[in-house]
Design an enzyme around this catalytic site. Structure first.
Site, PDB file in Angstrom:
ATOM      1  N   ASP A 205      54.597 -23.747  36.609  1.00 32.11           N
ATOM      2  CA  ASP A 205      54.168 -22.405  37.013  1.00 32.11           C
ATOM      3  C   ASP A 205      54.492 -22.125  38.487  1.00 32.11           C
ATOM      4  OD1 ASP A 205      52.994 -19.945  36.532  1.00 32.11           O
ATOM      5  OD2 ASP A 205      51.203 -20.775  35.593  1.00 32.11           O
TER       6      ASP A 205
ATOM      7  N   ASP B 102      53.038 -12.177  32.566  1.00 31.54           N
ATOM      8  CA  ASP B 102      52.283 -12.650  31.395  1.00 31.54           C
ATOM      9  C   ASP B 102      52.163 -11.579  30.306  1.00 31.54           C
ATOM     10  OD1 ASP B 102      51.964 -14.863  32.942  1.00 31.54           O
ATOM     11  OD2 ASP B 102      49.767 -14.875  32.877  1.00 31.54           O
TER      12      ASP B 102
HETATM   13  C1  GLA Z   1      50.211 -18.077  34.799  1.00 30.14           C
HETATM   14  C2  GLA Z   1      51.206 -18.274  33.668  1.00 30.14           C
HETATM   15  C3  GLA Z   1      50.451 -18.274  32.347  1.00 30.14           C
HETATM   16  C4  GLA Z   1      49.418 -19.390  32.333  1.00 30.14           C
HETATM   17  C5  GLA Z   1      48.478 -19.226  33.507  1.00 30.14           C
HETATM   18  C6  GLA Z   1      47.544 -20.418  33.671  1.00 30.14           C
HETATM   19  O1  GLA Z   1      49.626 -16.809  34.744  1.00 30.14           O
HETATM   20  O2  GLA Z   1      52.187 -17.279  33.706  1.00 30.14           O
HETATM   21  O3  GLA Z   1      51.355 -18.436  31.280  1.00 30.14           O
HETATM   22  O4  GLA Z   1      50.069 -20.636  32.392  1.00 30.14           O
HETATM   23  O5  GLA Z   1      49.177 -19.076  34.737  1.00 30.14           O
HETATM   24  O6  GLA Z   1      46.680 -20.294  34.748  1.00 30.14           O
END
Ligand code: GLA
Length: 384
Positions: free
Chosen positions: A166, A221
């Site tokens: 991430d 996301d």
């Molecule tokens: C980010 C990523 C998500 C998830 C969250 C976890 O937002 O894009 O897919 O992994 O972190 O905290």
């Protein structure tokens, strides 16, 4: 070697926000691509499950074990869903006295290596999560920036098969060196580990990430609603030419089965992801999924489009204004013309409806179908 006839996939949509006909032509238009990593991993888009979309930080080793059990018992594993991926919040708040990442002892008391053994015994693979910053997105565990070699070795020693990496707390450092450091560390770790870059498309990873990993997020996301899903699909479409064996555009994990969309909308979501050669990473609770959810996730015709060995990402073709209906459940009549996908109108094709599994033989020039709002029809056209 078998010589395959080229076939063509048409996906007809009636969408409120993102109307269009999506198409992929394969294998005639397949471009030869070589993954810089050439490690044999990710030759087709990854398939599996990830904890985040449904469980968020409420994870523990029972959830992961039950998911592995359900993956096998439901028959999904046999269809190719092999990765069981633990997302954020699996680790202790701080590193241990040797500076190693360590599992949270209250939620993962048996440790990650034991979980990997359990998952491997079921014929599945275990994935884990870290971040190219000092802390992950939840802030509840450390990230791997500056600890890449050490953490990659830890993951390899536990038997990890997949790393989602991430981009939170990135210190304003450009993503390329941060992701490259982990890529090299994984290659040095002595274990073949799928490297999934989760950089949200911030710095156009589709352009540079093939040399670093096996998939790269192209968007922010996903949320479990129609507007989010379709806008992400549209944003991902731009990078279609960058996908291919060894490296895939990732418009984020599936929401199918999480309850925010209708069954027809989830069928459209799964169809677009399959056609876009997106990772098919299930994001619902598969231990308690409905039969409708299972029916969508286990459609072998649609999975076969995603896992096609040529790896050509389908893209959005004709945009029909008359499909831009804004209200009502009424269907619209959509015509798909062979000419829209570069096929001679005189070509006679057999049309396979991937969702009903029916075949209409000997069709020429075009097909007219009525499609309900937010629904889709997905066809493979095979010239006779
Ligand atoms: C980010 C990523 C998500 C998830 C969250 C976890 O937002 O894009 O897919 O992994 O972190 O905290």
């Amino acid at each position: 070697m078998t010589l395959m006839k080229p076939s063509y996939v048409f996906l007809l949509f009636l969408l409120t926000l993102a109307p269009g006909i999506w198409a992929v032509r394969s294998p005639a238009a397949a471009m030869a691509r070589r993954a810089a990593l050439e490690d044999g991993i990710g030759q087709t888009p990854q398939m599996g499950w990830n904890s985040w979309n449904h469980f968020g930080c409420n994870i523990n080793e029972q959830v992961i074990r039950q998911t592995a059990d359900a993956m096998v018992d439901s028959g999904l594993a046999k269809l190719g869903y092999v990765y069981i991926n633990i997302d954020d919040c699996w680790a202790a708040y701080d590193r241990d006295s040797q500076g190693n990442l360590a599992a949270n002892t209250s939620t993962f008391p048996s440790g990650i290596a034991a979980l990997a053994d359990y998952v491997h015994q079921k014929g599945l693979k275990l994935g884990i999560y870290s971040d190219a910053g000092p802390r992950t997105c939840s802030n509840l565990m450390p990230g791997s920036l500056g600890h890449e070699e050490q953490d990659a070795k830890t993951f390899a020693s536990w038997g990890i098969d997949y790393l989602k990496y991430d981009n939170c707390n990135n210190q304003g450092i450009s993503p390329q060196p941060r992701y490259d450091a982990m890529s090299k560390a994984l290659l040095n770790s002595g274990r073949g580990i799928f490297f999934s870059l989760c950089e949200w498309g911030s710095d156009d990873p589709a352009i540079w990430a093939r040399a670093i990993g096996h998939s790269w997020r192209t968007t922010g996301d996903i949320q479990d609603n129609w507007a989010s899903m379709t806008s992400i699909a549209d944003a991902n479409d731009k990078w279609a030419s960058q996908a291919g064996p060894g490296g895939w555009n990732d418009p984020d994990m599936l929401e199918v089965g999480n309850g925010g969309m209708t069954t027809e909308e989830y069928r459209s979501h799964f169809s677009i992801w399959a056609l876009a050669k997106a990772p098919l990473v299930i994001g619902c609770n598969i231990s308690s999924r409905s039969n409708e959810t299972k029916g969508i996730l286990s459609n072998q015709n649609v999975i076969a489009v995603n896992q096609d060995e040529h790896g050509v990402q389908g893209h959005k073709g004709t945009k029909c204004n008359k499909m831009e209906t804004k209200k009502g459940p009424a269907g619209a009549s959509i015509t798909a013309r062979w000419s829209s996908i570069g096929l001679d109108p005189a070509t006679v094709v057999d049309v396979h409806d991937l969702w009903t599994d029916e075949v209409i033989s000997s069709v020429q020039r075009e097909m007219k179908q009525t499609v309900d709002s937010h629904a889709c029809k997905m066809y493979v056209l095979t010239p006779k």
